[in-house]
Write a protein that holds these residues in place. Structure first.
Motif, PDB file in Angstrom:
ATOM      1  N   PRO A 277      -4.540   1.132  10.902  1.00  0.00           N
ATOM      2  CA  PRO A 277      -4.614   1.161   9.638  1.00  0.00           C
ATOM      3  C   PRO A 277      -6.256   1.073   9.020  1.00  0.00           C
ATOM      4  O   PRO A 277      -6.810   0.317   9.855  1.00  0.00           O
ATOM      5  CB  PRO A 277      -4.043  -0.325   9.019  1.00  0.00           C
ATOM      6  CG  PRO A 277      -3.155  -0.556   9.996  1.00  0.00           C
ATOM      7  CD  PRO A 277      -3.787   0.133  11.505  1.00  0.00           C
TER       8      PRO A 277
ATOM      9  N   VAL B 150       0.685  -1.233   0.010  1.00  0.00           N
ATOM     10  CA  VAL B 150       0.030   0.036   0.052  1.00  0.00           C
ATOM     11  C   VAL B 150       1.069   1.186   0.101  1.00  0.00           C
ATOM     12  O   VAL B 150       2.132   1.234   0.329  1.00  0.00           O
ATOM     13  CB  VAL B 150      -0.988   0.037   1.232  1.00  0.00           C
ATOM     14  CG1 VAL B 150      -1.942  -1.084   1.202  1.00  0.00           C
ATOM     15  CG2 VAL B 150      -0.131  -0.337   2.464  1.00  0.00           C
ATOM     16  N   TYR B 151       0.370   2.178  -0.629  1.00  0.00           N
ATOM     17  CA  TYR B 151       1.125   3.655  -0.722  1.00  0.00           C
ATOM     18  C   TYR B 151       0.899   4.597   0.636  1.00  0.00           C
ATOM     19  O   TYR B 151      -0.193   5.183   0.569  1.00  0.00           O
ATOM     20  CB  TYR B 151       0.775   4.302  -1.976  1.00  0.00           C
ATOM     21  CG  TYR B 151       1.385   3.353  -3.221  1.00  0.00           C
ATOM     22  CD1 TYR B 151       2.728   2.648  -3.091  1.00  0.00           C
ATOM     23  CD2 TYR B 151       0.429   2.858  -4.076  1.00  0.00           C
ATOM     24  CE1 TYR B 151       2.849   1.974  -4.008  1.00  0.00           C
ATOM     25  CE2 TYR B 151       0.835   2.006  -4.969  1.00  0.00           C
ATOM     26  CZ  TYR B 151       2.048   1.434  -5.044  1.00  0.00           C
ATOM     27  OH  TYR B 151       2.510   0.668  -5.965  1.00  0.00           O
ATOM     28  N   HIS B 152       1.812   4.860   1.482  1.00  0.00           N
ATOM     29  CA  HIS B 152       1.653   5.756   2.696  1.00  0.00           C
ATOM     30  C   HIS B 152       1.605   6.930   2.056  1.00  0.00           C
ATOM     31  O   HIS B 152       2.210   7.530   1.729  1.00  0.00           O
ATOM     32  CB  HIS B 152       2.448   5.478   3.669  1.00  0.00           C
ATOM     33  CG  HIS B 152       4.105   5.918   3.239  1.00  0.00           C
ATOM     34  ND1 HIS B 152       4.432   7.309   2.922  1.00  0.00           N
ATOM     35  CD2 HIS B 152       4.937   5.005   2.949  1.00  0.00           C
ATOM     36  CE1 HIS B 152       5.868   7.266   2.529  1.00  0.00           C
ATOM     37  NE2 HIS B 152       5.948   5.838   2.541  1.00  0.00           N
TER      38      HIS B 152
ATOM     39  N   TYR C 224      -6.124   3.257   1.375  1.00  0.00           N
ATOM     40  CA  TYR C 224      -5.374   2.913   2.709  1.00  0.00           C
ATOM     41  C   TYR C 224      -5.187   4.175   3.522  1.00  0.00           C
ATOM     42  O   TYR C 224      -4.552   5.203   2.868  1.00  0.00           O
ATOM     43  CB  TYR C 224      -4.178   1.950   2.286  1.00  0.00           C
ATOM     44  CG  TYR C 224      -3.254   1.634   3.503  1.00  0.00           C
ATOM     45  CD1 TYR C 224      -3.454   0.304   4.294  1.00  0.00           C
ATOM     46  CD2 TYR C 224      -2.258   2.642   4.102  1.00  0.00           C
ATOM     47  CE1 TYR C 224      -2.881   0.320   5.382  1.00  0.00           C
ATOM     48  CE2 TYR C 224      -1.563   2.315   5.229  1.00  0.00           C
ATOM     49  CZ  TYR C 224      -2.012   1.171   5.688  1.00  0.00           C
ATOM     50  OH  TYR C 224      -1.055   0.809   6.998  1.00  0.00           O
TER      51      TYR C 224
ATOM     52  N   PRO D 193       3.144  -0.085   4.260  1.00  0.00           N
ATOM     53  CA  PRO D 193       3.275   1.118   3.258  1.00  0.00           C
ATOM     54  C   PRO D 193       4.422   1.665   3.139  1.00  0.00           C
ATOM     55  O   PRO D 193       5.412   1.486   3.731  1.00  0.00           O
ATOM     56  CB  PRO D 193       2.703   1.956   4.695  1.00  0.00           C
ATOM     57  CG  PRO D 193       2.249   0.910   5.671  1.00  0.00           C
ATOM     58  CD  PRO D 193       3.062  -0.271   5.541  1.00  0.00           C
TER      59      PRO D 193
END
Length: 246
Positions: A43, A27-29, A36, A66
């Motif tokens: 989360p 997932v892309y922080h 997300y 992330p």
């Protein structure tokens, strides 16, 4: 409802005979709420809800990793993460590791976003030539990229859509490229973004789960679970929870 419960029982029964394993989810922080994000240090988001349901249906465990977009894609190429959710195949045609894909389970629309007064009367990409357009570093826009370059749209890259939106607010950028779901989420959360408008819809594409090529058996399990979730209305319900219509 009876049919849904019967299929759920069958899938859960078969899952109990499969070896439970742990898989990592890319997932892309900070990049794309509501897919997300963290709320009170926990989360949450569309992907979290989907994989919680997949965990119930497959008995596997899923752990989120992330990362920035560029680093995350390197990790996938290096085999350090197992699954990248919410991906259109066309976005990864140039990747070192293409991966294998699940069935389609939702759609993603990408848009050119700007202030309302800067969108009036503009309906073609060529009408945005000579403007400064922000995009997330590592995101691809396929055929639309023919409009990038000298004497066309001048492209500025940043690490996340969150950063791009802030730059758009302060008019450091003329427009930005962003997923419509993410744009809707941020606009609903920030009063200062209420003047933003979709100027152009760039694409609307089905999305899938992208898996490492070796995970053929896991793909079968995920496909079965996703079909059950789609037919039972679970996917739509998860998106609707975040006020998103699929």
């Amino acid at each position: 409802m009876w049919r849904y419960k019967s299929l759920l029982f069958i899938l859960l029964l078969s899952a109990n005979f499969a070896e439970a394993k742990t898989y990592s989810i890319l997932v892309y922080h900070g990049a794309n709420p509501p897919y997300y994000f963290e709320e009170n240090g926990k989360p949450t988001g569309i992907f979290v809800d989907i994989f919680q349901e997949l965990a119930k249906l497959t008995s596997h465990r899923f752990e989120f990793v992330p990362l920035s977009v560029a680093r995350g894609q390197r990790y996938f190429d290096q085999g350090k993460v197992d699954i990248e959710p919410g991906i259109s195949k066309t976005w990864r045609v140039d990747a070192e590791v293409h991966g294998i894909y699940s069935i389609d389970y939702a759609f993603s629309s990408e848009v050119l976003l700007g202030y309302q007064d800067r969108c009036v009367g503009k309906h073609q990409p060529e009408q945005f030539y000579g403007t400064l357009v922000g995009k997330v570093r590592g995101y691809r826009y396929n055929d639309f990229e023919m409009h990038f370059g000298k004497d066309k749209m001048l492209i500025y890259e940043n690490i996340s859509e969150k950063e791009l939106l802030a730059q758009l607010e302060h008019k450091r950028l003329d427009y930005i490229l962003i997923g419509s779901v993410t744009a809707d989420y941020y606009i609903s959360q920030h009063p200062n973004y209420q003047s933003f408008k979709t100027c152009l819809e760039i694409s609307r594409l089905p999305v899938q789960m992208r898996l490492q090529p070796k995970l053929i058996e896991l793909r079968k399990e995920i496909n079965s679970a996703l079909r059950l979730m789609i037919n039972g209305g679970k996917i739509k319900a998860i998106y609707a929870k975040y006020r998103i219509t699929q």
